[in-house]
Enzyme design. Structure first.
Site, short mmCIF file in Angstrom:
data_model
loop_
_atom_site.label_atom_id
_atom_site.label_comp_id
_atom_site.label_asym_id
_atom_site.label_seq_id
_atom_site.Cartn_x
_atom_site.Cartn_y
_atom_site.Cartn_z
N HIS A 41 36.23 41.08 51.51
CA HIS A 41 36.14 40.38 50.09
C HIS A 41 37.65 40.68 49.75
CE1 HIS A 41 34.03 39.45 46.69
NE2 HIS A 41 34.58 40.36 45.96
N LYS B 291 33.10 32.73 40.82
CA LYS B 291 34.60 33.01 40.54
C LYS B 291 35.16 33.15 41.90
CE LYS B 291 35.64 37.78 39.36
NZ LYS B 291 35.44 38.81 38.10
N LYS C 172 38.73 34.43 43.84
CA LYS C 172 39.80 35.61 43.71
C LYS C 172 41.04 34.74 44.16
CE LYS C 172 37.70 39.36 42.30
NZ LYS C 172 38.08 39.98 41.13
N ASP D 130 39.65 34.36 38.95
CA ASP D 130 40.27 35.91 38.54
C ASP D 130 41.38 36.22 39.46
OD1 ASP D 130 40.70 38.54 37.84
OD2 ASP D 130 38.66 39.27 38.72
N GLU E 138 40.59 34.62 34.21
CA GLU E 138 40.27 36.10 34.11
C GLU E 138 41.70 36.71 34.48
OE1 GLU E 138 36.83 37.43 36.06
OE2 GLU E 138 37.47 39.64 35.83
N ASP F 159 40.13 41.51 31.56
CA ASP F 159 39.29 42.31 32.29
C ASP F 159 40.31 43.68 32.48
OD1 ASP F 159 37.88 43.70 33.97
OD2 ASP F 159 38.50 42.32 35.97
N LYS G 40 32.77 46.19 31.24
CA LYS G 40 32.58 47.31 32.30
C LYS G 40 32.24 48.44 32.02
CE LYS G 40 35.32 44.38 35.70
NZ LYS G 40 36.32 44.48 36.61
N GLU H 50 28.36 39.25 36.36
CA GLU H 50 28.66 39.15 37.81
C GLU H 50 28.09 40.41 38.45
OE1 GLU H 50 33.09 39.30 37.54
OE2 GLU H 50 32.93 41.39 36.93
C1 MUC Z 1 37.14 42.30 39.11
O1 MUC Z 1 38.37 42.13 38.73
O2 MUC Z 1 36.44 41.50 38.11
C2 MUC Z 1 34.29 41.77 40.02
C3 MUC Z 1 33.81 40.85 40.89
C4 MUC Z 1 34.61 40.77 42.18
O3 MUC Z 1 34.63 39.88 42.92
O4 MUC Z 1 35.47 41.60 41.85
C5 MUC Z 1 35.29 42.65 40.80
C6 MUC Z 1 36.70 42.96 40.12
MG MG Z 2 38.40 40.92 37.25
#
Ligand code: MUC
Ligand code: MG
Length: 369
Positions: free
Chosen positions: A18, A163, A165, A194, A220, A245, A269, A323
């Site tokens: 991941h 989402k 990254k 994000d 994000e 976030d 969170k 999420e």
């Molecule tokens: C984040 O920064 O949001 C949440 C879902 C994911 O894949 O990583 C986290 C952390």
């Molecule tokens: Mg995030």
């Protein structure tokens, strides 16, 4: 009476690497906190974080040490059913350590809701929804693999919010990756990104303009958590939703960001907020300021995921969904009965307390691996 507090760390492999801008996760260390009470009731909480110290300022090991050394001795012998009194003591004496506080509060509230024989959401103000939309993060690091993964999720009717990254590569490469995925999925899915703070404001200006034009729905934490002014400028400049976030460490930050008009959406969170009740306060600040809500995760296992689900179940508006897919990223389940994901939604457990049970044999097995 609070009799015993026990912290367990278990390392669980993820189903695939991941990749975040701050870390590549091949395993996740679950931080599980058990509070045993003299009336025979046990509550569970979770303080799992991402990538050791790569994401937050508490590590799994520091959380265990600080609970064992400083927090548990404060609480042992206190009245277990007076959760607010116990947490007021912890919050007065212990600086920082939001994840540790969250796990302790979760365990105490789980125990209290079990004692009252009601789901935790009822103790948190009352449940108004039984199922929560749940996003999936595409973070394999490979565009074709991400598209295939998204197609599988759509076919399974498990997720239709994705989402992505980004922030590890240069802006143009990241944008090309995202837009290729958006083109492949079209209107069948909501695609969001994000950046995990990786962009400068200049990067963000370039990147967001292209992502917005390409149909991405949400950006994000594009810039550093400390740069509230830049987040606010981006929010004013673009129509696409900007979500805070990492900038949100509880109710005080929620107020600061709201005053600065710095975000359209808050990722709520429980760990980052320092507990379930502070997370509800973050949500209240958002509601009063017309800011949208999103149920965020630190990729917790079943305990932390269920706790957040109970919090989100009390939100009257939840425009951006959640999420809460953490357990699905792990190769091993620590609950006796896994959480139920169906028709793109996580079903909020209905039993007393968190409504989930830890499989203690499984936990022991994982610990000894
Ligand atoms: C984040 O920064 O949001 C949440 C879902 C994911 O894949 O990583 C986290 C952390
Ligand atoms: Mg995030």
């Amino acid at each position: 009476m609070i009799q015993e507090i026990h912290v367990t760390l278990v390392k669980v492999p993820t189903i695939r690497p991941h990749k975040l801008s701050v870390a590549t996760m091949n395993t996740q260390t679950l931080v599980l906190v058990q509070v045993r009470c003299a009336d025979g009731i046990t509550g569970w909480g979770e303080a799992t974080t991402i990538g050791g110290l790569n994401y937050g300022e508490e590590s799994p090991e520091s959380i265990k040490t600080n609970i064992d050394t400083y927090i548990a001795p404060l609480l042992i012998g206190m009245e277990a059913s007076a959760v607010a009194v116990a947490m007021a003591r912890v919050r007065k004496v212990i600086q920082g350590n939001r994840f540790a506080k969250c796990a302790i509060e979760t365990a105490l509230l789980d125990a209290q809701a079990r004692r009252l024989n009601i789901p935790l959401s009822e103790l948190l103000g009352g449940r108004v929804r039984d199922a929560l939309p749940v996003a999936w993060t595409l973070a394999s690091g490979d565009t074709a693999k991400d598209i295939a993964e998204a197609e599988t999720m759509l076919e399974l009717r498990r997720h239709r919010i994705f989402k992505l990254k980004i922030g590890l590569r240069d802006v143009l490469a990241d944008v090309a990756h995202v837009l290729e995925i958006k083109r492949a999925l079209g209107d069948r899915a909501s695609v969001r990104v994000d950046v995990n703070q990786a962009w400068s404001e200049m990067d963000a200006l370039r990147g967001i303009a292209m992502l917005e034009a390409g149909g991405v729905d949400l950006i994000e934490q594009p810039v550093s958590a400390s740069n509230t002014a830049a987040l606010a400028r981006l929010k004013q400049r673009f129509d696409v939703a900007i979500m805070a976030d990492e900038a949100l460490h509880g109710p005080d930050d929620a107020m600061t960001l709201a005053r600065a008009d710095a975000a359209d959406v808050y990722a709520v969170k429980i760990t980052q907020s320092g507990g379930l009740l502070p997370a509800l306060e973050v949500a209240t600040v958002a509601r009063l300021n017309g800011i949208g809500l999103y149920g965020g995760t630190m990729l917790e296992g079943g305990i932390g995921t269920a706790a957040t689900a109970h919090v989100c179940a009390t939100f009257k508006e939840l425009a951006w969904g959640t999420e809460l897919f953490g357990p699905l990223l792990l190769t091993q389940e620590v609950l006796r009965e896994p959480l139920v994901y169906r028709d793109f939604m996580l079903q909020v457990p209905t039993g007393p307390g968190l409504g989930v049970e830890i499989d203690t044999d499984k936990l022991r097995f994982l610990q000894n691996q």
